[in-house]
Scaffold this motif. Structure first.
Motif, PDB file in Angstrom:
ATOM      1  N   GLU A   1       0.847  -1.196   0.000  1.00 16.59           N
ATOM      2  CA  GLU A   1       0.000   0.000   0.000  1.00 16.59           C
ATOM      3  C   GLU A   1       0.881   1.243   0.000  1.00 16.59           C
ATOM      4  O   GLU A   1       1.899   1.301   0.684  1.00 16.59           O
ATOM      5  N   ALA A   2       0.496   2.222  -0.799  1.00 15.57           N
ATOM      6  CA  ALA A   2       1.271   3.463  -0.900  1.00 15.57           C
ATOM      7  C   ALA A   2       0.715   4.498   0.046  1.00 15.57           C
ATOM      8  O   ALA A   2      -0.440   4.893  -0.075  1.00 15.57           O
ATOM      9  N   THR A   3       1.525   4.899   0.985  1.00 17.10           N
ATOM     10  CA  THR A   3       1.160   5.985   1.892  1.00 17.10           C
ATOM     11  C   THR A   3       2.324   6.950   1.941  1.00 17.10           C
ATOM     12  O   THR A   3       3.482   6.540   1.968  1.00 17.10           O
ATOM     13  N   SER A   4       2.012   8.213   1.904  1.00 15.75           N
ATOM     14  CA  SER A   4       3.044   9.237   1.955  1.00 15.75           C
ATOM     15  C   SER A   4       2.375  10.553   2.328  1.00 15.75           C
ATOM     16  O   SER A   4       1.235  10.791   1.950  1.00 15.75           O
ATOM     17  N   PRO A   5       3.066  11.410   3.050  1.00 14.03           N
ATOM     18  CA  PRO A   5       2.486  12.710   3.369  1.00 14.03           C
ATOM     19  C   PRO A   5       2.110  13.454   2.083  1.00 14.03           C
ATOM     20  O   PRO A   5       2.852  13.440   1.113  1.00 14.03           O
TER      21      PRO A   5
ATOM     22  N   GLN B   1      -7.293   2.898  -1.755  1.00 20.44           N
ATOM     23  CA  GLN B   1      -7.096   1.453  -1.662  1.00 20.44           C
ATOM     24  C   GLN B   1      -6.257   0.927  -2.832  1.00 20.44           C
ATOM     25  O   GLN B   1      -5.499  -0.018  -2.675  1.00 20.44           O
ATOM     26  N   GLU B   2      -6.354   1.528  -4.005  1.00 20.00           N
ATOM     27  CA  GLU B   2      -5.644   1.049  -5.193  1.00 20.00           C
ATOM     28  C   GLU B   2      -4.241   1.656  -5.355  1.00 20.00           C
ATOM     29  O   GLU B   2      -3.522   1.282  -6.277  1.00 20.00           O
ATOM     30  N   ALA B   3      -3.855   2.578  -4.491  1.00 22.05           N
ATOM     31  CA  ALA B   3      -2.516   3.174  -4.576  1.00 22.05           C
ATOM     32  C   ALA B   3      -1.490   2.123  -4.148  1.00 22.05           C
ATOM     33  O   ALA B   3      -1.671   1.443  -3.146  1.00 22.05           O
TER      34      ALA B   3
END
Length: 188
Positions: free
Chosen positions: A118-122, A128-130
């Motif tokens: 999963e892609a998380t970044s500030p 959900q699809e990132a």
């Protein structure tokens, strides 16, 4: 037998060799292969590029629609570095666009997704699809390619961030690619 002249001569040769070796080490630091700099990639988002990117803008066909796209890209250190920003016109199309870009890039590289997370970044909108992933495949010229990829969204903007190596793997390329992708952040 050592004479004062032969010792002095050897000492001078050793000093010359050491000076040349030192100059070589210093010179290697003068012209780095990667020259990191902040680059604005979207309104309010910056990231570190290892070279001065060229910019291009055009409309592209994406899911049966013409979509404005802006790309910043350069080549340095044996890698290709790029960020493409797509402007999506409807919130409901963002997730579909993220999926489509992942599958289209994998198809273009004749690759399978691996190490997807999963892609998380500030500064990014949770989706959900990132994804952040690794692609290993073949380019159009049949050479082996590996790419570190981030496909994520910020509101109605979809970003495709890619660091790619072709042919022989570049030493430490994954570290550099991860540094590139991990540098995406809100502008100060």
């Amino acid at each position: 037998m050592f004479t004062p002249v032969s010792c002095l001569s050897r000492l001078r040769r050793c000093r010359a060799v050491l000076l040349l070796a030192g100059a070589g080490l210093l010179c290697g630091g003068c012209a780095p292969a990667l020259d990191w700099r902040d680059v604005a990639v979207a309104d309010g988002l910056v990231m570190q590029f290892p070279c001065r990117p060229e910019r291009a803008e055009r409309a592209v066909r994406l899911l049966e629609r013409s979509v404005p796209a802006r790309m910043s890209s350069c080549d340095a250190g044996g890698l290709g570095w790029s960020v493409t920003l797509f402007e999506i016109d409807e919130p409901a199309r963002v997730s579909e666009t993220l999926r489509h870009l992942r599958s289209r890039l994998a198809a273009n590289l004749q690759a399978e997704e691996s190490q997807a997370q999963e892609a998380t970044s500030p500064g990014l909108t949770p989706q959900q699809e990132a994804r952040r992933l690794l692609l290993r495949g073949r380019g159009a010229d049949a050479r082996a390619v590996e790419a570190e990829v981030l496909i994520a969204a910020r509101g109605l903007q979809v970003l495709q961030v890619v660091a790619i190596t072709r042919g022989e793997p570049v030493s430490r390329w994954r570290d550099r690619a991860q540094e590139f992708i991990g540098s995406l952040r809100p502008a100060p």
